[in-house]
Design a protein around this motif. Structure first.
Motif, PDB file in Angstrom:
ATOM      1  N   ASN A 114       0.634  -1.354  -0.277  1.00  0.00           N
ATOM      2  CA  ASN A 114       0.061  -0.047  -0.089  1.00  0.00           C
ATOM      3  C   ASN A 114       0.707   1.282  -0.083  1.00  0.00           C
ATOM      4  N   ILE A 115       0.638   2.077  -0.954  1.00  0.00           N
ATOM      5  CA  ILE A 115       1.274   3.521  -0.773  1.00  0.00           C
ATOM      6  C   ILE A 115       0.204   4.657  -0.454  1.00  0.00           C
ATOM      7  N   GLY A 116       0.463   5.381   0.240  1.00  0.00           N
ATOM      8  CA  GLY A 116      -0.425   6.526   0.496  1.00  0.00           C
ATOM      9  C   GLY A 116       0.152   7.789   0.746  1.00  0.00           C
ATOM     10  N   LEU A 117      -0.832   8.707   0.609  1.00  0.00           N
ATOM     11  CA  LEU A 117      -0.388  10.296   0.916  1.00  0.00           C
ATOM     12  C   LEU A 117      -1.332  10.923   1.640  1.00  0.00           C
ATOM     13  N   ASP A 118      -0.967  11.628   2.560  1.00  0.00           N
ATOM     14  CA  ASP A 118      -1.696  12.316   3.301  1.00  0.00           C
ATOM     15  C   ASP A 118      -1.506  13.851   3.155  1.00  0.00           C
ATOM     16  N   ALA A 119      -2.233  14.676   2.968  1.00  0.00           N
ATOM     17  CA  ALA A 119      -1.945  16.105   2.933  1.00  0.00           C
ATOM     18  C   ALA A 119      -3.409  17.066   3.614  1.00  0.00           C
ATOM     19  N   SER A 120      -2.900  18.020   4.096  1.00  0.00           N
ATOM     20  CA  SER A 120      -3.883  18.913   4.996  1.00  0.00           C
ATOM     21  C   SER A 120      -3.232  20.260   4.649  1.00  0.00           C
ATOM     22  N   PHE A 121      -4.151  21.218   4.281  1.00  0.00           N
ATOM     23  CA  PHE A 121      -3.789  22.433   3.820  1.00  0.00           C
ATOM     24  C   PHE A 121      -4.673  23.703   4.765  1.00  0.00           C
ATOM     25  N   TRP A 122      -4.096  24.729   4.863  1.00  0.00           N
ATOM     26  CA  TRP A 122      -4.717  25.680   5.764  1.00  0.00           C
ATOM     27  C   TRP A 122      -5.518  25.355   7.069  1.00  0.00           C
ATOM     28  N   ASN A 123      -4.827  25.058   7.779  1.00  0.00           N
ATOM     29  CA  ASN A 123      -5.479  24.498   9.146  1.00  0.00           C
ATOM     30  C   ASN A 123      -6.807  23.355   8.785  1.00  0.00           C
ATOM     31  N   GLY A 124      -6.472  22.358   7.940  1.00  0.00           N
ATOM     32  CA  GLY A 124      -7.218  21.670   7.734  1.00  0.00           C
ATOM     33  C   GLY A 124      -8.288  22.066   7.044  1.00  0.00           C
ATOM     34  N   LYS A 125      -8.448  23.042   6.372  1.00  0.00           N
ATOM     35  CA  LYS A 125      -9.639  23.538   5.645  1.00  0.00           C
ATOM     36  C   LYS A 125      -9.921  22.607   4.264  1.00  0.00           C
ATOM     37  N   LEU A 126      -8.634  22.304   3.902  1.00  0.00           N
ATOM     38  CA  LEU A 126      -8.615  21.320   2.857  1.00  0.00           C
ATOM     39  C   LEU A 126      -7.661  19.967   3.207  1.00  0.00           C
ATOM     40  N   SER A 127      -8.293  18.995   3.147  1.00  0.00           N
ATOM     41  CA  SER A 127      -7.472  17.579   3.573  1.00  0.00           C
ATOM     42  C   SER A 127      -7.444  16.789   2.363  1.00  0.00           C
ATOM     43  N   LEU A 128      -6.564  15.887   2.175  1.00  0.00           N
ATOM     44  CA  LEU A 128      -6.472  14.867   0.938  1.00  0.00           C
ATOM     45  C   LEU A 128      -5.932  13.544   1.645  1.00  0.00           C
ATOM     46  N   GLU A 129      -6.504  12.396   1.265  1.00  0.00           N
ATOM     47  CA  GLU A 129      -5.859  11.050   1.689  1.00  0.00           C
ATOM     48  C   GLU A 129      -5.925  10.209   0.292  1.00  0.00           C
ATOM     49  N   ALA A 130      -4.756   9.600  -0.012  1.00  0.00           N
ATOM     50  CA  ALA A 130      -4.863   8.820  -1.393  1.00  0.00           C
ATOM     51  C   ALA A 130      -4.228   7.766  -1.029  1.00  0.00           C
ATOM     52  N   ASP A 131      -4.725   6.368  -1.518  1.00  0.00           N
ATOM     53  CA  ASP A 131      -4.026   5.202  -1.312  1.00  0.00           C
ATOM     54  C   ASP A 131      -4.076   4.217  -2.566  1.00  0.00           C
ATOM     55  N   VAL A 132      -3.059   3.564  -2.727  1.00  0.00           N
ATOM     56  CA  VAL A 132      -3.219   2.681  -3.959  1.00  0.00           C
ATOM     57  C   VAL A 132      -2.758   1.459  -3.191  1.00  0.00           C
ATOM     58  N   PHE A 133      -3.299   0.348  -3.637  1.00  0.00           N
ATOM     59  CA  PHE A 133      -2.750  -0.991  -2.876  1.00  0.00           C
ATOM     60  C   PHE A 133      -2.978  -2.216  -4.025  1.00  0.00           C
ATOM     61  N   ARG A 134      -2.166  -3.245  -3.807  1.00  0.00           N
ATOM     62  CA  ARG A 134      -2.275  -4.281  -4.405  1.00  0.00           C
ATOM     63  C   ARG A 134      -2.345  -5.562  -3.235  1.00  0.00           C
ATOM     64  N   ARG A 135      -3.045  -6.397  -3.712  1.00  0.00           N
ATOM     65  CA  ARG A 135      -3.044  -7.695  -2.776  1.00  0.00           C
ATOM     66  C   ARG A 135      -2.970  -8.925  -3.588  1.00  0.00           C
ATOM     67  N   ASP A 136      -1.720  -9.654  -3.312  1.00  0.00           N
ATOM     68  CA  ASP A 136      -1.562 -10.950  -4.007  1.00  0.00           C
ATOM     69  C   ASP A 136      -1.883 -12.167  -3.257  1.00  0.00           C
ATOM     70  N   ARG A 137      -2.943 -12.880  -3.500  1.00  0.00           N
ATOM     71  CA  ARG A 137      -3.176 -14.181  -2.565  1.00  0.00           C
ATOM     72  C   ARG A 137      -2.427 -15.311  -3.232  1.00  0.00           C
ATOM     73  N   ASP A 138      -1.884 -16.034  -2.339  1.00  0.00           N
ATOM     74  CA  ASP A 138      -1.539 -17.308  -2.947  1.00  0.00           C
ATOM     75  C   ASP A 138      -1.769 -18.345  -2.353  1.00  0.00           C
ATOM     76  N   GLY A 139      -1.851 -19.518  -2.548  1.00  0.00           N
ATOM     77  CA  GLY A 139      -2.335 -20.652  -2.136  1.00  0.00           C
ATOM     78  C   GLY A 139      -3.657 -20.728  -1.541  1.00  0.00           C
ATOM     79  N   LEU A 140      -4.296 -20.152  -2.273  1.00  0.00           N
ATOM     80  CA  LEU A 140      -5.866 -20.234  -1.991  1.00  0.00           C
ATOM     81  C   LEU A 140      -6.411 -21.547  -2.122  1.00  0.00           C
ATOM     82  N   LEU A 141      -7.282 -21.905  -1.214  1.00  0.00           N
ATOM     83  CA  LEU A 141      -7.622 -23.358  -1.155  1.00  0.00           C
ATOM     84  C   LEU A 141      -8.704 -23.858  -2.286  1.00  0.00           C
ATOM     85  N   THR A 142      -8.422 -24.736  -2.993  1.00  0.00           N
ATOM     86  CA  THR A 142      -9.376 -25.339  -3.984  1.00  0.00           C
ATOM     87  C   THR A 142      -9.288 -26.974  -4.041  1.00  0.00           C
ATOM     88  N   PHE A 143     -10.146 -27.467  -4.848  1.00  0.00           N
ATOM     89  CA  PHE A 143     -10.149 -28.759  -4.931  1.00  0.00           C
ATOM     90  C   PHE A 143      -9.437 -29.233  -6.344  1.00  0.00           C
TER      91      PHE A 143
END
Lengths: 621, 1051
Positions: B716-745
């Motif tokens: 996960n990579i994220g960015l938090d920003a806030s300006f003018w005493n919190g009048k404007l704020s921003l949070e952004a996240d990009v993520f990837r999840r790789d699952r391995d070994g999921l159960l199957t038959f």
């Protein structure tokens, strides 16, 4: 105060020490091992109960082309009778589920289920050979298990022809490479030989008697009789295809037929079984009760091998009553009318004097001949006067009383004062009674006598075999039925015997057939031939899931079933004449089928062929 | 000059009138000298205040000795005492970085928002209580980006919600599995530090919750088992020392059905029915069937001369009520603090007979005690009891059948209310009787949840910053589910020709009356011991944690059923002993874990954290039961760098953060490494031997000795920003999840001749990727302060590896295999509108294998993609998304306050998804004779149903009836499920304290709140668009809009 500090330290420390690795070792509570199974008779019985459960007996649970308790028997066309001319299609709104070899799922799931069952039998055989056990028990268990294995292979061979023969279980390490598990098909004759070998062992080593529902020597002989007749017929009437994977050389026909003949003869000669005749004065009731008085309903001398069902204590049940019953006396589930005998099979029943059962109904009016020539009958029952009592034991129709209700099904009325549709006024599910004043069908009002229970389709016949006459309709829902199924009955053995004797040119066919006819209550025959033997078989074993496989082994499914419309019977009440007229009509949907020669074998399931390239598919797919 | 004199005089006069008052002028500005507009100036004694003008100036008359409070959103309020000499004030307000100082609960501890490095969303108490639904899961809807909630039913007592974080659950391990698919669970739920079930969480009283944190990325790894799907951390309220505070809140409200299909009336039904028959006569060319209804009858239905029954109205009332009460007390001394709460929730049902209702009773006592110096004891005990009642049959079947009834059928036989009518079509049950307790029985569910947590914490005196902790929790859940199915009669009014009289002929619905009582008990024991270290050395801040914990679970259930000879008594002992049936089950599982974590930050500028969990599960064999799940995270608060602070002073916060870690899940069936025989076998797996039925065994003869955790590697990579005493704020996240070994038959690749139900194997792999964005803005305008926060999330899952049948050709691979493919693609036909006339039909490529002779105007033009002149399965291509969940979810929260008024709204929606209608929603007469929903009246039809040569009239739907391929999946029949819903709207008013003081109330707020207020939808016309998974064929208990009025009083 210092002491408290230690106390605190101990308290906090317990948090760490209380966590121990052995909490992860939890033993299963419902898992038995091999020794626990074989240490008691009850354990072995439980094992056998599962193996019998997996047996592909073509009884009421043989539905939607599949078998096994868990298949929901919905949507009607559930029995092999729909894959011949025994039954019409299912009810209205029913989209058609006829045998379609092109459908990848049309193999009745037999491949997977039988191999699963076979693996469990093979495991049992491997285990029983090594556990400590009294030798006589070891042999008896082995014999019974081999009977079950033979039964499964018989089913596979009837469906696919030659299949891979696995007598020992494969071992798989779970790795990515599954190719060591791929096995090719054996020849069809090799499969039948294996069936014979297992059954021969079973015949020699099974006891003469067994508890109801389990195999004994005669059950093994019965299956041997059935299986070998099938193999012999395939050799006699079929052709060898794909190098013997499907079909058997004609030269082998006689040895299979001899085996069948001998097995049947051994049962007959033992004199342990006889044709059921508990109601000799009422032959129709006799034939009806033959299928009801089994096990807890009474001793049945004809039953050689049965599958039991039970409602009261275990709800180990099926749904035959629910699906077969006429709509007017159906149970709560809403299903009904799913097994509709065709006029074709009805007319195969003879009169008691031996004359053919073709109905004398005259002709209906058409545009070309607007008057028509109906034959009038005072009651519907008169139409079937002097019919083979087996007809009344096997088929429900208008005019009969069942579950204390008179079946009054009819298509409508014939009112000569109405000009449209040649005076035929048809009802439907909602409008069943004729109002003579308004000249129309009504739901309520003051209907005239002689009308009732109309329906859009030509539902005039219902399968009666195995319908429990004493079970109230309200207790005929899904999974409410508990009639037992007779898998092998003495009459089939007599018919097998007659057929094999006829093919082999041996004596005894006529006597066997006449035994059956005498029990049925119709005149004996003076002589028999192949056609007469087959005819007797179709009538006697109607709706018992036999005809489809018989026609398959006789290699006549194509000629008998393809492009053949099936017929039904419309019944009209003549308002003026106060009597009944009849009309032959094509069955619901007017559907016909055309399946080339594929009807003789199912295709090897597509998924299996893609997993295992060694599997050669059956011809014409 | 006279003017000046006059003014002076006026001043003197006013001075005379307000003898002690003086005029104070002032200016309010921020730390950089910028004036603050609209800052509030309040006088503490309660006289009216004022606010600053556009130059940041104000003027107010006050008595000397009073204190002025100057406040401005985003700044620390300042109190300024006024003396007799005060005239001009220059007030500088310091920025309030409270937002960044906000404490967020994270894995085994808390962190300030400023130093957070993981992707964590936080939902506060104030938002949690806004929801008026009994299921607390619904409060998270739209509040936290990436948390996807689906409300599946408003049925009282159903607690039927789905939750997943970033699309991380609900994936069947193997769809092709022949022995029942296994679904991987949702997020891990931790309440007060201990893992708890979703069903218990659903039932929590929102008034007891302090906060909910959602760990969405690898920082969840610290929770090991099942944390792979994200973690919900719930903290309940604690007492504060001081005078005992009493808070009472209540809400009364009404629920309205949001959207539900409507059925045809008898006239529409008769017309459609006849059309079905005439259309079928042409298109299928089977035996001619005359129309069922004559023209005269249809006319009588149209004019109302013949009756029509709306069966849906008969069983569903459009509204019902709900009410909620909560009373809580909190207070204590420095040494002993407590929070106690009691609540009641009553949910009415929509069935007209009142058979369905749900009640919830809950109580909680949370206590903190300082036993000795440095030693604290904490205890949280909660009890919840939910009771609900409903009809004895399943909701699905009931609604399915209620939709089906032919509307020309009267409700009662011969219109006598004593006799429910036996319907003439295949439908057998009677909808009204099915929800009448006296006729068909009932189902009653009683759940009791006891959860308790005990904790000892000791600050070890010898080492500064070191604390030891031990925790113990014991949870117990009882569940009693009683279903009493009564047999009842429906009646036909028949004529007996023999006696020439009419009579009511009964027909039994149902087998014998039965009672089924499953009883279940689930217990969970949890133990934990650990050490915690936190210390600051100058600008170096160091923390460490080590702990061991263990969870033991036990499930026990038994189910007894019986049948009745006399069904007047609904107790087991009144049943017939011959029909008794008993079933039982028992299972145990356990986990043991070692957890370690260390974090470091330098001056709050450079942040780093490393943690791991070493987890053991009883589900796996000894050799593969342990899993090691580490994670790292790092953050850089760029805004704390001195040069940035100087250059960009208006930027309060800018932080880049990243996490990476491996998580695990042990969601496998038990004992797959063992072979043997399960006894008794499942599903009546036995045979009749002699007079007895003999139970069989289930064969387990192929073990997997290596079955183990599946892992999911998350970044996960994220960015938090806030300006003018919190009048404007921003949070952004990009993520990837790789699952391995999921159960199957392995059954899909192992030949069936092997003959075994194979155990699960860790084989499948997938990848979920996505992003989240939160934008916030808050400000004051005059006395109005407001805030807006908008969020959206996107997630999509790709099957990297799927155990499946080998493809037989390239086409087969493309068309039928799911490897390397997104899990939400839908194949089907493309369409090109509807046929307008027969000329178009005959000119079109063949659709019906019959020269298109069976098609009718209005039918759908399926596109012949490959141009071979025939439309068949080879023309099916990817036509959209479905099957999973919408790819995009979005929401906007808005809050406005002015003086005593507060208004808040939540808009929430989803898009990038299509839905296909199933069953009776898909077409008229899906079941024979079943009443179509009335939208199908807008269809292509002949002007006169009785005249086959009359002209065709266009409509929205094709002509009634089923024709070739028309209902195969195609773009015409997949509908855009985009929606935007006003999920919540609350308007409140807090009475002035001056007023409330008189009745000795600290605070009194009255409010009105709406839940599911209104929905804007894309293409879904007659179902609620939240049913995005084609669930239950549309036969859902309706969703409701809840309108509540409430009062909140604090003493």
């Amino acid at each position: 105060m210092k002491g408290i500090k230690y106390f605190i330290a101990i308290m906090l420390f317990t948090g760490f020490t209380a966590c121990k690795q052995d909490v992860l070792d939890i033993a299963p509570t419902t898992l038995l091992n091999k020794d626990q199974i074989f240490s008691s008779e009850a354990g072995v019985n439980a094992y056998f109960a599962s193996m019998y459960y997996e047996l592909p007996v073509l009884d009421f649970s043989y539905v939607n082309g599949q078998y096994g308790y868990n298949n929901f028997p919905a949507e009607g066309n559930t029995y092999t009778g729909n894959w011949t001319y025994e039954f019409l299609d299912g009810g209205p709104g029913y989209s058609g589920n006829n045998h379609n070899p092109n459908n990848g799922n049309s193999d009745f799931a037999s491949w997977r289920k039988c191999y699963k069952a076979i693996r469990n039998v093979n495991s049992f055989l491997a285990d029983v050979a090594v556990v400590s056990l009294a030798e006589n028990k070891r042999i008896a268990y082995t014999a019974e298990a081999r009977f079950l294995r033979a039964y499964n292979y018989m089913h596979l061979a009837r469906i696919y022809g030659g299949v891979p023969i696995l007598l020992e279980n494969q071992v798989f390490d779970g790795g990515a490479d599954t190719s060591p598990l791929n096995v090719p098909r054996n020849n069809e004759s090799a499969v039948w030989d294996q069936v014979k070998a297992d059954l021969d062992y079973a015949v020699s080593n099974l006891p003469e008697t067994s508890v109801y529902g389990r195999a004994n020597k005669y059950a093994a002989l019965g299956i041997l009789s059935r299986a070998m007749l099938f193999a012999g017929s395939v050799a006699k009437f079929g052709t060898v295809q794909i190098n013997g994977l499907a079909g058997i050389e004609a030269s082998k026909a006689n040895s299979y037929l001899e085996a069948s003949y001998a097995a049947s003869k051994a049962i007959i000669d033992s004199k342990k079984y006889s044709l059921y005749n508990n109601y000799p004065t009422d032959k129709a009731r006799n034939f009806q009760m033959l299928f009801i008085e089994v096990d807890k309903r009474g001793a049945n001398p004809e039953a050689i091998f049965c599958k039991g069902w039970d409602y009261e204590t275990t709800r180990y049940t099926h749904s035959q009553d629910c699906f077969a019953l006429p709509e007017f006396i159906k149970g709560r589930s809403g299903y009904a009318n799913r097994q509709q005998p065709s006029l074709d099979i009805v007319e195969m029943f003879e009169h008691v004097d031996g004359t053919p059962g073709t109905l004398n109904i005259g002709t209906a009016p058409t545009t070309a001949s607007p008057t028509g020539a109906y034959v009038h009958y005072a009651t519907v029952a008169d139409l079937f006067k002097d019919f083979d009592p087996r007809f009344f034991g096997s088929i429900l129709t208008s005019g009969q009383t069942f579950k204390n209700t008179l079946i009054t099904a009819q298509r409508g009325v014939l009112d000569h004062t109405v000009t449209a549709n040649f005076g035929r006024v048809q009802g439907n599910a909602k409008l069943q009674y004729y109002d003579a004043a308004q000249k129309k069908m009504v739901a309520t009002g003051t209907p005239i006598v002689g009308t009732g229970n109309s329906r859009e389709n030509s539902y005039s016949f219902w399968n009666k075999k195995y319908l429990d006459p004493d079970r109230p309709a309200s207790l005929c829902g899904t999974w409410d039925s508990e009639t037992d199924f007779i898998d092998i009955r003495y009459a089939e053995i007599l018919l097998n015997f007659a057929e094999a004797a006829d093919y082999l040119g041996k004596p005894g066919a006529l006597e066997s057939i006449n035994l059956i006819r005498a029990r049925a209550g119709i005149v004996p025959l003076a002589s028999v031939d192949q056609a007469r033997i087959r005819h007797e078989r179709i009538v006697e074993l109607a709706f018992e899931n036999q005809l489809f496989f018989d026609m398959r082994r006789w290699r006549i499914l194509t000629s008998e079933f393809n492009n053949r419309p099936r017929y039904g019977l419309d019944i009209y009440y003549d308002v003026q004449g106060k009597d009944y007229v009849f009309e032959k009509v094509t069955g619901s949907g007017n559907r016909t089928y055309n399946q080339d020669g594929r009807l003789n074998y199912e295709q090897i399931p597509l998924a299996e062929r893609s997993k295992n390239p060694l599997l050669v598919n059956n011809p014409l797919y | 000059m006279r003017k000046i004199l006059f003014m002076l005089l006026a001043c003197c006069m006013s001075l005379k009138i307000y003898a002690q008052n003086i005029t104070v002028n002032g200016k309010v500005f921020d730390e950089s000298g910028q004036p603050l507009i609209g800052a509030a100036i309040k006088v503490k004694a309660g006289t009216p205040g004022t606010s600053t003008n556009t130059e940041g100036q104000f003027s107010i008359q006050v008595a000397p000795g009073t204190v002025l409070t100057i406040s401005y959103l985003g700044f620390v309020s300042k109190d300024v005492p006024v003396t007799s000499t005060t005239r001009d004030l220059n007030i500088k307000l310091e920025p309030d970085n409270k937002n960044l100082e906000e404490v967020v609960v994270v894995g085994y501890g808390t962190q300030t928002k400023g130093t957070l490095t993981g992707a964590v969303s936080n939902v506060s108490a104030k938002d949690i209580v806004k929801n008026t639904n009994s299921d607390v899961t619904n409060t998270l809807t739209g509040r936290a980006p990436g948390v996807r909630i689906t409300q599946l039913s408003s049925q009282p007592g159903s607690y039927d919600t789905q939750i997943d974080i970033r699309g991380f659950s609900g994936v069947a391990a193997n769809e092709g599995n022949v022995d029942g698919a296994l679904t991987i669970g949702g997020p891990l739920i931790i309440v007060d530090g201990v893992q708890r079930d979703k069903s218990g969480f659903d039932r929590l009283d929102p008034n007891e919750i302090e906060s909910i944190s959602v760990l969405k990325d690898a920082t969840a790894a610290i929770y090991g088992v099942q944390a792979a799907n994200g973690v919900l951390l719930i903290t309940t309220k604690k007492g504060k020392s001081g005078k005992v505070k009493i808070s009472y809140s209540t809400r009364l409200g009404q629920q309205h059905i949001t959207k539900y299909p409507e059925l045809s009336n008898a006239y529409q039904y008769a017309v459609l029915y006849d059309e079905l028959q005439t259309n079928a006569n042409i298109s299928s060319r089977s035996r001619y069937t005359p129309p069922r209804f004559t023209a005269e009858e249809i006319e009588k239905y149209r004019t109302g001369e013949l009756g029509s029954v709306d069966y849906l109205r008969t069983v569903l009332s459009p509204t019902t009520t709900q009410q909620q009460h909560n009373l809580n007390l909190s207070g204590g001394t420095d040494k002993l603090r407590f929070f106690a709460s009691g609540g009641f929730f009553n949910d009415g049902g929509l069935y007209t007979t009142g058979i369905d209702w749900g009640k919830k009773y809950n109580g909680r006592l949370n206590m903190d005690a300082e036993v000795l110096k440095g030693l604290t004891f904490n205890m949280n005990v909660s009890f919840i009891n939910t009771v609900s009642q409903g009809a004895s049959g399943s909701t699905l079947n009931f609604l399915k059948n209620a939709w089906r009834v032919d509307p020309t059928e009267p409700l009662y036989s011969n219109n006598d209310p004593l006799y429910p009518k036996k319907f003439l079509n295949t439908q057998t049950t009677h909808p009204l009787a099915e929800i009448t307790k006296e006729l068909s029985g009932y189902r009653k569910v009683n759940d009791k949840f006891l959860t308790s947590t005990f904790e000892l914490k000791y600050s070890i005196p010898w080492v500064k910053g070191l604390a030891a902790r031990t925790q113990f929790a014991y949870d117990n859940r009882y569940n009693l589910n009683k279903t009493f199915v009564k047999r009842y009669n429906t009646y036909s009014y028949l004529y007996n020709s023999a006696t020439a009289t009419y009579y009511q002929d009964p027909s039994a619905i149902g087998n014998a009356s039965t009672l089924n009582e499953p009883f279940g008990q689930t217990t969970r024991k949890f133990m934990q011991g650990g050490l915690n270290y936190n210390h600051r050395f100058g600008r170096h801040n160091v923390g460490a944690l080590a702990l061991v914990e263990q969870t033991q679970r036990e499930n026990r259930s038994h189910e007894t059923s019986t049948q009745y000879v006399i069904d007047a008594v609904d107790q087991l002992n009144a049943g017939s002993r011959a029909t008794d049936k008993v079933n039982s089950s028992f299972s145990q599982s356990a986990n043991l874990s070692y957890v370690g974590k260390t974090n470091y930050d330098f001056a709050g500028r450079y942040l780093a954290e490393f943690g791991f969990r070493y987890d053991g599960s009883s589900r796996f064999p000894k050799n593969s039961r342990w899993g090691f799940f580490p994670y790292v995270s790092a953050g850089w608060r760029i805004s704390e760098e001195p040069f940035i602070k100087k250059k960009i002073p208006f930027m309060d916060n800018l932080k880049i953060r990243a996490t990476y870690g491996v998580l695990g899940d042990d969601g496998a069936a038990d004992y797959q490494w063992l072979t043997g025989f399960t006894y008794p076998g499942g599903g009546n797996r036995g045979a009749q031997f002699g007079n007895d039925y003999v139970n069989g065994v289930d064969f387990k003869n192929s073990p997997n000795n290596n079955i183990t955790w599946y892992t999911s590697t998350t970044s996960n990579i994220g960015l938090d920003a806030s300006f003018w005493n919190g009048k404007l704020s921003l949070e952004a996240d990009v993520f990837r999840r790789d699952r391995d070994g999921l159960l199957t038959f392995r059954n899909t690749s192992v030949p069936d001749t092997y003959g075994v139900t194979l155990p699960q194997v860790n084989l499948n792999e997938d990848r979920t990727q996505g992003f989240e964005l939160v934008l916030g803005h808050r400000n004051n305008v005059g006395q109005v302060s407001y805030s807006i926060s908008a969020n959206m999330s996107y997630a999509r899952t790709l099957n990297r590896y799927r155990e499946e049948l080998p493809a037989t050709s390239d086409y087969d691979r493309w068309r039928n295999r799911s490897r390397d493919r997104y899990n939400d693609v839908v194949f089907g036909y493309r369409t090109a509108g509807q046929f307008q006339n027969f000329e178009e039909i005959f000119a079109w490529p063949q659709i019906d294998d019959n020269g298109n002779r069976t098609l009718l105007p209005g039918d759908i033009k399926l596109v012949d993609i490959n141009g071979d002149g025939v439309v068949n399965t080879l023309d099916q291509v990817v036509i959209g998304r479905g099957g999973s969940k919408p790819a995009i979810y979005f929401a906007t929260n808005m809050e406005v306050s002015w003086k005593g008024f507060d208004l808040s709204t939540l808009f929430q929606g989803a898009t990038m998804y299509q839905v296909k209608y199933e069953d009776q929603l898909s077409r008229p007469f899906y079941f024979e004779g079943a009443n179509p929903i009335n939208t199908f009246f807008d269809r292509w039809h002949r002007e006169d149903v009785f005249n086959l040569n009359s002209p065709w009239v266009a409509g929205r739907w094709p002509a009634t009836g089923q024709r070739a391929k028309q209902y195969d999946t195609n773009t015409f029949r997949r509908f855009d499920a985009t929606y935007l819903r006003i999920k919540e709207l609350t308007l409140g008013y807090t009475l002035p304290t001056a007023l409330t003081r008189r009745i000795r109330v600290d605070n009194l707020r009255i409010f009105g709140t709406c839940y599911n207020l209104y929905t804007f939808h894309g293409g879904l016309d007659f179902v609620d668009p939240e049913f995005t998974d084609d669930r239950a064929y549309g036969y859902n208990y309706p969703l409701t809009r809840n309108m509540n009025l409430g009062i909140q009083v604090n003493f």
